[in-house]
Motif scaffolding. Structure first.
Motif, mmCIF file in Angstrom:
data_model
loop_
_atom_site.group_PDB
_atom_site.id
_atom_site.type_symbol
_atom_site.label_atom_id
_atom_site.label_comp_id
_atom_site.label_asym_id
_atom_site.label_seq_id
_atom_site.Cartn_x
_atom_site.Cartn_y
_atom_site.Cartn_z
ATOM 1 N N VAL A 134 2.988 -1.596 7.590
ATOM 2 C CA VAL A 134 2.654 -0.212 7.909
ATOM 3 C C VAL A 134 2.911 0.103 9.373
ATOM 4 O O VAL A 134 3.472 1.154 9.718
ATOM 5 N N SER A 135 2.514 -0.797 10.276
ATOM 6 C CA SER A 135 2.596 -0.503 11.708
ATOM 7 C C SER A 135 4.020 -0.562 12.244
ATOM 8 O O SER A 135 4.370 0.172 13.179
ATOM 9 N N ILE A 136 4.864 -1.395 11.660
ATOM 10 C CA ILE A 136 6.241 -1.517 12.161
ATOM 11 C C ILE A 136 7.189 -0.559 11.449
ATOM 12 O O ILE A 136 7.954 0.168 12.092
ATOM 13 N N MET A 137 7.128 -0.536 10.143
ATOM 14 C CA MET A 137 8.068 0.299 9.388
ATOM 15 C C MET A 137 7.652 1.766 9.359
ATOM 16 O O MET A 137 8.492 2.659 9.259
ATOM 17 N N ASN A 138 6.331 2.035 9.447
ATOM 18 C CA ASN A 138 5.835 3.408 9.312
ATOM 19 C C ASN A 138 6.330 4.062 8.022
ATOM 20 O O ASN A 138 6.894 5.167 8.044
ATOM 21 N N PRO A 139 6.113 3.418 6.863
ATOM 22 C CA PRO A 139 6.662 3.977 5.620
ATOM 23 C C PRO A 139 6.083 5.341 5.277
ATOM 24 O O PRO A 139 6.756 6.156 4.645
ATOM 25 N N HIS A 140 4.838 5.591 5.683
ATOM 26 C CA HIS A 140 4.216 6.875 5.369
ATOM 27 C C HIS A 140 4.899 8.041 6.076
ATOM 28 O O HIS A 140 4.806 9.185 5.628
ATOM 29 N N LYS A 141 5.601 7.757 7.192
ATOM 30 C CA LYS A 141 6.311 8.819 7.894
ATOM 31 C C LYS A 141 7.589 9.233 7.166
ATOM 32 O O LYS A 141 8.230 10.219 7.542
ATOM 33 N N LEU A 142 7.954 8.487 6.136
ATOM 34 C CA LEU A 142 9.108 8.841 5.323
ATOM 35 C C LEU A 142 8.713 9.712 4.140
ATOM 36 O O LEU A 142 9.565 10.154 3.379
ATOM 37 N N ALA A 143 7.404 9.910 3.979
ATOM 38 C CA ALA A 143 6.912 10.781 2.908
ATOM 39 C C ALA A 143 6.796 12.206 3.425
ATOM 40 O O ALA A 143 6.795 12.450 4.639
ATOM 41 N N PHE A 144 6.679 13.150 2.508
ATOM 42 C CA PHE A 144 6.692 14.558 2.897
ATOM 43 C C PHE A 144 5.399 15.292 2.540
ATOM 44 O O PHE A 144 5.258 16.473 2.796
ATOM 45 N N GLY A 145 4.446 14.558 1.947
ATOM 46 C CA GLY A 145 3.206 15.191 1.528
ATOM 47 C C GLY A 145 1.994 14.641 2.234
ATOM 48 O O GLY A 145 2.035 14.342 3.435
ATOM 49 N N PHE A 146 0.912 14.451 1.486
ATOM 50 C CA PHE A 146 -0.359 14.048 2.070
ATOM 51 C C PHE A 146 -0.304 12.664 2.707
ATOM 52 O O PHE A 146 -1.069 12.356 3.620
ATOM 53 N N ALA A 147 0.600 11.796 2.242
ATOM 54 C CA ALA A 147 0.673 10.436 2.765
ATOM 55 C C ALA A 147 1.232 10.376 4.176
ATOM 56 O O ALA A 147 1.049 9.367 4.871
ATOM 57 N N ASN A 148 1.905 11.436 4.608
ATOM 58 C CA ASN A 148 2.563 11.420 5.918
ATOM 59 C C ASN A 148 1.579 11.140 7.048
ATOM 60 O O ASN A 148 1.907 10.445 8.012
ATOM 61 N N ASN A 149 0.385 11.676 6.953
ATOM 62 C CA ASN A 149 -0.616 11.481 8.004
ATOM 63 C C ASN A 149 -1.811 10.658 7.530
ATOM 64 O O ASN A 149 -2.868 10.671 8.162
ATOM 65 N N ALA A 150 -1.653 9.956 6.414
ATOM 66 C CA ALA A 150 -2.742 9.133 5.899
ATOM 67 C C ALA A 150 -2.968 7.920 6.807
ATOM 68 O O ALA A 150 -2.010 7.360 7.349
ATOM 69 N N PRO A 151 -4.232 7.482 6.956
ATOM 70 C CA PRO A 151 -4.547 6.354 7.859
ATOM 71 C C PRO A 151 -4.270 5.002 7.198
ATOM 72 O O PRO A 151 -5.181 4.184 7.016
#
Length: 440
Positions: A31-48
Motif C-alpha cells: 500500500v505505501s509503495i505502490m499506492n494502489p488506492h490512488k489508481l481507483a476513482f471512487g471511495f477507495a481513492n482516499n481510504a486509509p
C-alpha cells in the motif's frame, strides 16, 4: 470496480494477517509503495488503507506465537538516532506546523521499518518482502515501459499521484533501484516462466526509467552498470553486452530525449538545473547558520530571501543530501550518510559469510544486488528528494534480517524459498565470478 476489488483484496489479506504479522508488513509495503488506492476513482481513492494495514499488523504482533525481536545492529542504532535527531530539529523548525506534518509521515514509515525488522525471520519472509517491493514498483515499470514504446519515447512517464514517486525523477530512481533485485529473483527462480517474465519486466522497467526523461536516472543507470561491470569476471564480454543493449535502447529514444539528456553538460542554460543549484546553496547556507537546520518545511520565500543567492528562484533541493542538510543540519546529514555506509558494510559481511556454503549462496547474490540498488539510490538521489522514501529503508531491512538469518544458522532448518522450493544448487554454487551478475 477497482474500488471494490481493492477493498476485497485488503480484507482477505488482512484476515490472513491477523495472526501473521509478517503478512501485515507485506500489506503495508504494498500500500505505501505502490499506492494502489490512488489508481481507483471512487471511495477507495482516499481510504486509509495504510492505517488499516498497520493496525492489523500491530494486532497480529500481540497474538502471534512467532518470534518478535529487533536486531540491534549498528545500522539500526544509527537509524534510530537519525529519527530522534529529526524529532529534535522539528521542535526547533522555522516553520513548525508544516514540519510536524512531514515528521508525522516520516515516523510512520520508520515505525513500520522497525516492525519489519522485528517480524521478518524466515527465508520465505525475506524473499516475499523482496517480491512485494519489486512488484509494487515493477507495476509502473511494466506499464511505463509499454507506454514509452507505444509513444515512441516522446511522452514522459510519471508515477502514481499523491506519493513519494509521483514525479518523473523520483519514479525513475525507484525503478532503477528495483532492477538489481529483479535480477536476484531471476537467479533464484526455479521455473522458466518466472525467469523469462522477470527478464521482460527488467527490460520494460529500464525502458520506463529512460521514458521518465530523468537526467539523474541516466547517471544512476551508468553508475550501476559500472559497478556490475567491475564485478564481472568476463569484463570484455559483459562490456560488449551492456554496450549493445544500451545502444539499442538509446537508439529507440527520440531526439527530444537526447536533447534533454544533453543538458547535463550545459546545465548553466537549464532553468531547472539552476533552480536546484540555487536551492543547494540555500540549504548549505542555512545549515551553516543553524546547527539543527530549518526543519522539514524550509522551501519557503522568507528563507530563500535570507539564504539563497537568487531569492526569486524558489525550487526544492531535489537531492537527498542537500535536503537532509538544510532540513536537519550537518549532524542530520552525518547520521543519514552513516546509515547507508553501514548498510553497504552489512551487505559486504553477508556476502563474505554466505559464499562459504552452497545453501546460503542465495544471500550472497541478494546482498550483492542490494549493494547495487543502494549505489543507484546514492547516485540518482543526488538529484532528487527521496530521503524518506520507503524503498531504500526496505532494502536496509532485507540486509539486516538476512544477516540475522545467517547468524542464527537458519539454513539448518530452512531449505526452501518463498514458493516452497530451493533454487537449484548448480545455479547458486558456481565459482565466484563465473555466473555473470549472479556471481558479483
Amino acid at each position: 470496480m477497482r474500488d471494490l476489488a481493492l477493498v476485497a483484496v485488503l480484507l482477505v489479506a488482512s484476515f490472513y494477517a491477523l495472526r501473521r504479522p509478517w503478512v501485515g508488513v507485506l500489506i503495508w509495503t504494498w500500500v505505501s509503495i505502490m499506492n494502489p488506492h490512488k489508481l481507483a476513482f471512487g471511495f477507495a481513492n482516499n481510504a486509509p488503507f495504510a492505517a488499516i494495514a498497520a493496525a492489523v499488523t500491530f494486532v497480529a504482533m500481540v497474538f502471534t506465537k512467532d518470534k518478535i525481536k529487533v536486531p540491534w545492529s549498528p545500522p539500526v542504532v544509527v537509524l534510530l538516532l537519525f529519527v530522534l535527531w529529526m524529532c529534535l530539529t522539528t521542535m526547533f523548525a522555522m516553520h513548525t506546523e508544516a514540519s510536524w506534518m512531514q515528521l508525522n509521515k516520516v515516523l510512520k514509515i520508520q515505525l513500520m521499518t522497525l516492525v519489519a525488522l522485528a517480524v521478518l525471520y524466515e527465508r520465505k519472509h525475506i524473499e516475499l518482502f523482496v517480491w512485494i517491493n519489486i512488484l509494487s514498483i515493477g507495476f509502473y515499470g511494466f506499464k511505463g515501459g509499454i507506454f514509452t514504446i507505444t509513444s515512441g519515447g516522446g511522452a514522459r512517464v510519471w508515477g502514481p499521484p499523491g506519493g513519494f514517486i509521483e514525479g518523473n525523477n523520483e519514479l525513475a530512481v525507484a525503478l532503477i533501484m528495483t532492477i538489481p533485485l529483479m535480477y536476484y529473483l531471476r537467479v533464484v527462480a526455479t521455473r522458466i516462466w518466472v525467469r523469462q517474465s522477470l527478464l521482460v519486466l527488467m527490460v520494460l522497467t529500464t525502458i520506463a526509467a529512460l521514458g521518465t526523461q530523468s537526467r539523474g536516472a541516466l547517471l544512476a543507470i551508468c553508475a550501476m552498470g559500472a559497478v556490475l561491470w567491475l564485478r564481472s569476471e568476463s569484463k570484455v564480454l559483459t562490456g560488449v553486452m551492456v554496450a549493445v543493449v544500451a545502444a539499442g535502447l538509446l537508439a529507440f529514444m527520440p531526439d527530444s530525449w537526447s536533447n534533454r539528456m544533453g543538458t547535463i553538460q550545459t546545465y548553466e542554460t537549464d532553468g531547472s538545473a539552476m533552480g536546484r543549484i540555487n536551492a543547494w546553496h540555500m540549504t548549505y547556507n542555512l545549515a551553516n547558520d543553524r546547527f539543527l537546520g530549518g526543519g522539514f518545511a524550509i522551501y519557503q520565500p522568507d528563507l530563500y530571501a535570507i539564504y539563497a543567492p537568487n531569492p526569486n528562484l524558489i525550487l526544492g533541493a531535489h537531492s537527498i543530501y542537500f535536503s537532509v542538510l538544510g532540513e536537519h543540519g550537518w549532524g542530520g546529514l552525518a547520521l543519514f550518510l552513516l546509515v547507508w555506509i553501514l548498510a553497504l558494510r552489512t551487505a559486504a559481511r553477508v556476502r563474505k559469510q554466505a559464499k562459504q556454503r552452497p545453501d546460503t549462496m542465495w544471500l550472497f547474490h541478494l546482498a550483492g544486488m542490494c549493494q547495487v540498488s543502494i549505489i543507484g539510490y546514492a547516485v540518482g538521489g543526488a538529484f532528487l528528494a527521496l530521503s524518506y522514501f520507503d524503498l531504500p529503508y526496505n532494502i536496509l531491512v532485507v540486509l539486516l534480517v538476512s544477516e540475522r538469518w545467517l547468524k542464527e544458522k537458519r539454513w539448518e532448518t530452512e531449505t526452501s524459498g518463498a514458493f516452497g522450493s530451493a533454487a537449484p544448487v548448480q545455479r547458486l554454487n558456481k565459482p565466484q565470478g563465473k555466473a555473470g551478475w549472479a556471481g558479483t
